[in-house]
Scaffold this motif. Structure first.
Motif, PDB file in Angstrom:
ATOM      1  N   THR A 188      -2.849  -5.689   6.838  1.00 20.61           N
ATOM      2  CA  THR A 188      -2.928  -4.232   6.716  1.00 20.61           C
ATOM      3  C   THR A 188      -1.547  -3.736   6.328  1.00 20.61           C
ATOM      4  O   THR A 188      -0.547  -4.222   6.853  1.00 20.61           O
ATOM      5  CB  THR A 188      -3.359  -3.603   8.048  1.00 20.61           C
ATOM      6  N   TRP A 189      -1.493  -2.791   5.402  1.00 17.54           N
ATOM      7  CA  TRP A 189      -0.180  -2.356   4.955  1.00 17.54           C
ATOM      8  C   TRP A 189      -0.120  -0.849   4.733  1.00 17.54           C
ATOM      9  O   TRP A 189      -1.137  -0.189   4.480  1.00 17.54           O
ATOM     10  CB  TRP A 189       0.248  -3.092   3.682  1.00 17.54           C
ATOM     11  N   ILE A 190       1.086  -0.333   4.865  1.00 17.88           N
ATOM     12  CA  ILE A 190       1.397   1.071   4.581  1.00 17.88           C
ATOM     13  C   ILE A 190       2.523   1.068   3.562  1.00 17.88           C
ATOM     14  O   ILE A 190       3.516   0.349   3.723  1.00 17.88           O
ATOM     15  CB  ILE A 190       1.824   1.815   5.855  1.00 17.88           C
ATOM     16  N   GLY A 191       2.358   1.843   2.511  1.00 17.67           N
ATOM     17  CA  GLY A 191       3.352   1.855   1.446  1.00 17.67           C
ATOM     18  C   GLY A 191       4.022   3.209   1.296  1.00 17.67           C
ATOM     19  O   GLY A 191       3.379   4.256   1.463  1.00 17.67           O
ATOM     20  N   CYS A 192       5.310   3.185   0.995  1.00 18.27           N
ATOM     21  CA  CYS A 192       6.027   4.437   0.704  1.00 18.27           C
ATOM     22  C   CYS A 192       6.736   4.300  -0.634  1.00 18.27           C
ATOM     23  O   CYS A 192       7.163   3.218  -1.032  1.00 18.27           O
ATOM     24  CB  CYS A 192       7.031   4.763   1.818  1.00 18.27           C
ATOM     25  N   ASP A 193       6.823   5.417  -1.332  1.00 16.46           N
ATOM     26  CA  ASP A 193       7.505   5.427  -2.623  1.00 16.46           C
ATOM     27  C   ASP A 193       7.978   6.843  -2.899  1.00 16.46           C
ATOM     28  O   ASP A 193       7.364   7.819  -2.448  1.00 16.46           O
ATOM     29  CB  ASP A 193       6.574   4.953  -3.741  1.00 16.46           C
ATOM     30  N   ILE A 194       9.060   6.959  -3.676  1.00 16.74           N
ATOM     31  CA  ILE A 194       9.613   8.263  -3.994  1.00 16.74           C
ATOM     32  C   ILE A 194       8.956   8.888  -5.225  1.00 16.74           C
ATOM     33  O   ILE A 194       9.091  10.075  -5.484  1.00 16.74           O
ATOM     34  CB  ILE A 194      11.141   8.150  -4.211  1.00 16.74           C
ATOM     35  N   SER A 195       8.202   8.066  -5.978  1.00 16.49           N
ATOM     36  CA  SER A 195       7.580   8.539  -7.219  1.00 16.49           C
ATOM     37  C   SER A 195       6.141   8.985  -6.975  1.00 16.49           C
ATOM     38  O   SER A 195       5.267   8.166  -6.678  1.00 16.49           O
ATOM     39  CB  SER A 195       7.603   7.438  -8.284  1.00 16.49           C
ATOM     40  N   ALA A 196       5.887  10.284  -7.131  1.00 19.68           N
ATOM     41  CA  ALA A 196       4.523  10.805  -6.979  1.00 19.68           C
ATOM     42  C   ALA A 196       3.613  10.247  -8.065  1.00 19.68           C
ATOM     43  O   ALA A 196       2.422  10.023  -7.828  1.00 19.68           O
ATOM     44  CB  ALA A 196       4.551  12.329  -7.035  1.00 19.68           C
ATOM     45  N   SER A 197       4.158   9.993  -9.241  1.00 17.55           N
ATOM     46  CA  SER A 197       3.355   9.456 -10.346  1.00 17.55           C
ATOM     47  C   SER A 197       2.880   8.040 -10.026  1.00 17.55           C
ATOM     48  O   SER A 197       1.732   7.681 -10.303  1.00 17.55           O
ATOM     49  CB  SER A 197       4.167   9.462 -11.648  1.00 17.55           C
ATOM     50  N   MET A 198       3.755   7.226  -9.464  1.00 12.18           N
ATOM     51  CA  MET A 198       3.373   5.865  -9.088  1.00 12.18           C
ATOM     52  C   MET A 198       2.266   5.890  -8.027  1.00 12.18           C
ATOM     53  O   MET A 198       1.281   5.150  -8.108  1.00 12.18           O
ATOM     54  CB  MET A 198       4.581   5.104  -8.554  1.00 12.18           C
ATOM     55  N   LEU A 199       2.416   6.740  -7.035  1.00  9.45           N
ATOM     56  CA  LEU A 199       1.413   6.819  -5.978  1.00  9.45           C
ATOM     57  C   LEU A 199       0.084   7.343  -6.515  1.00  9.45           C
ATOM     58  O   LEU A 199      -0.995   6.947  -6.040  1.00  9.45           O
ATOM     59  CB  LEU A 199       1.923   7.711  -4.839  1.00  9.45           C
ATOM     60  N   ALA A 200       0.146   8.230  -7.506  1.00  9.84           N
ATOM     61  CA  ALA A 200      -1.083   8.751  -8.105  1.00  9.84           C
ATOM     62  C   ALA A 200      -1.861   7.625  -8.789  1.00  9.84           C
ATOM     63  O   ALA A 200      -3.100   7.573  -8.701  1.00  9.84           O
ATOM     64  CB  ALA A 200      -0.745   9.852  -9.107  1.00  9.84           C
ATOM     65  N   VAL A 201      -1.152   6.718  -9.461  1.00 11.68           N
ATOM     66  CA  VAL A 201      -1.816   5.575 -10.095  1.00 11.68           C
ATOM     67  C   VAL A 201      -2.439   4.678  -9.022  1.00 11.68           C
ATOM     68  O   VAL A 201      -3.556   4.175  -9.189  1.00 11.68           O
ATOM     69  CB  VAL A 201      -0.813   4.770 -10.952  1.00 11.68           C
ATOM     70  N   ALA A 202      -1.730   4.482  -7.913  1.00 14.94           N
ATOM     71  CA  ALA A 202      -2.268   3.665  -6.825  1.00 14.94           C
ATOM     72  C   ALA A 202      -3.557   4.275  -6.272  1.00 14.94           C
ATOM     73  O   ALA A 202      -4.527   3.556  -5.997  1.00 14.94           O
ATOM     74  CB  ALA A 202      -1.224   3.535  -5.713  1.00 14.94           C
ATOM     75  N   LEU A 203      -3.589   5.580  -6.129  1.00 17.72           N
ATOM     76  CA  LEU A 203      -4.789   6.249  -5.625  1.00 17.72           C
ATOM     77  C   LEU A 203      -5.947   6.132  -6.617  1.00 17.72           C
ATOM     78  O   LEU A 203      -7.099   5.917  -6.225  1.00 17.72           O
ATOM     79  CB  LEU A 203      -4.485   7.725  -5.345  1.00 17.72           C
ATOM     80  N   GLU A 204      -5.650   6.250  -7.894  1.00 19.16           N
ATOM     81  CA  GLU A 204      -6.680   6.095  -8.922  1.00 19.16           C
ATOM     82  C   GLU A 204      -7.283   4.696  -8.897  1.00 19.16           C
ATOM     83  O   GLU A 204      -8.466   4.511  -9.195  1.00 19.16           O
ATOM     84  CB  GLU A 204      -6.100   6.380 -10.306  1.00 19.16           C
ATOM     85  N   ASN A 205      -6.462   3.714  -8.540  1.00 21.78           N
ATOM     86  CA  ASN A 205      -6.925   2.324  -8.493  1.00 21.78           C
ATOM     87  C   ASN A 205      -7.508   1.945  -7.136  1.00 21.78           C
ATOM     88  O   ASN A 205      -7.723   0.757  -6.867  1.00 21.78           O
ATOM     89  CB  ASN A 205      -5.767   1.383  -8.839  1.00 21.78           C
ATOM     90  N   ASP A 206      -7.774   2.953  -6.297  1.00 22.09           N
ATOM     91  CA  ASP A 206      -8.353   2.723  -4.961  1.00 22.09           C
ATOM     92  C   ASP A 206      -7.535   1.726  -4.149  1.00 22.09           C
ATOM     93  O   ASP A 206      -8.063   0.748  -3.596  1.00 22.09           O
ATOM     94  CB  ASP A 206      -9.807   2.233  -5.076  1.00 22.09           C
TER      95      ASP A 206
END
Length: 283
Positions: free
Chosen positions: A82-100
């Motif tokens: 199980t993992w929790i990820g953090c990133d400073i780029s909102a664009s990168m996180l948006a791609v992660a959300l799109e990819n479920d």
């Protein structure tokens, strides 16, 4: 060729266009997977764990953390995790959300600290991220300050005995030393590994341990790596190593002071198991 961190801050460099091209590049995905498997091998987790992914980006590393039974590169996968990820780029996180992305994600600047309760995580990984912390974006910040906040917060957020493996691309030897020194000052036992040293494909891994354990044990039998193991208060740069004296504030130092005070006839508090114990940082 200019390094990305020399061009723009990470939240601006990884815009919508760059984030998508980064995530869809087969070359980048292969390199990311290789380094993630390497980090997991160094962590050597024995069972499913809660892992913090610092600079998780679009979730390329996280996808591997969540699918460990299908990891032939590891002799002991220990997952799925199980993992929790953090990133400073909102664009990168948006791609992660799109990819479920299967991990929990949050937008944060690691240079401002790790906002979790003490002992939350079993382990931490970071792939190609912490060199960005060496860039200060304003006159009131410094690379040393950002690194201190990051490593202090990471130390607290990991359970005792927890490990972290942080892969990064140092600009030069001085930057590599600045990063590893910051980790040691935060209290970590630290081992610095170099894969394929001196080549264009060189990879640097900072292996960290929270109290106890042997960093060198994580790399026994591995070939092609150089290890520089240090621990706060035990390295060549410490007062204890130079003069044979305990570090100020340690239990040995406190007991020595008590003994001096007693010899002078002063009243001191009785020694207990809590003497010299480091207080946990409040949430």
């Amino acid at each position: 060729m200019s390094r990305p961190e020399d061009l723009l801050p990470p939240d601006l460099y990884y815009n919508d266009s760059t984030s998508r091209s980064y995530t869809t590049s087969s070359r980048i995905k292969n390199i990311q997977a290789e380094m993630t498997y390497r980090a997991l091998a160094l962590l050597n987790l024995q069972s499913p764990s809660l892992i913090l992914d610092v600079g998780c980006g679009s979730g390329l590393s996280g996808a591997i953390l969540s699918s460990q039974p299908n990891a032939p590169q590891l002799t002991n996968p220990g997952g799925p995790h199980t993992w929790i990820g953090c990133d400073i780029s909102a664009s990168m996180l948006a791609v992660a959300l799109e990819n479920d992305s299967p991990g929990d994600l949050f937008l944060a600047d690691a240079g401002q600290g790790i906002p979790f309760r003490p002992g939350t995580f079993d382990a931490c990984i970071s792939i190609s991220a912490i060199q960005w912390l060496c860039n200060a974006e304003s006159s009131i910040e410094t690379p040393q300050g950002r690194l201190k906040r990051f490593f202090d917060g990471l130390y607290v957020s990991l359970r005792r005995g927890g490990k972290a493996v942080l892969q990064f691309y140092p600009k030069d030897a001085s930057q590599k030393k600045m990063i590893s020194d910051a980790a040691v000052r935060a209290g970590f036992g630290a081992g610095l590994l170099e894969d394929s040293e001196g080549t264009k494909s060189a990879k640097t891994y900072l292996v960290l341990n929270v109290g106890g354990g042997d960093i060198l044990g994580a790399v026994n039998g591995m070939e092609g790596v150089d290890v520089d193991e240090r621990r706060a208060g035990k390295g060549k740069g410490s007062k204890k190593w130079k003069k044979g004296k305990p570090n100020k504030g340690s239990k040995a130092w406190i007991l020595g002071k008590k003994e001096q005070m007693e010899k002078k006839g002063m009243v001191v508090k009785p020694t207990s198991k809590y003497t010299g114990r480091r207080r946990k940082t409040p949430f």
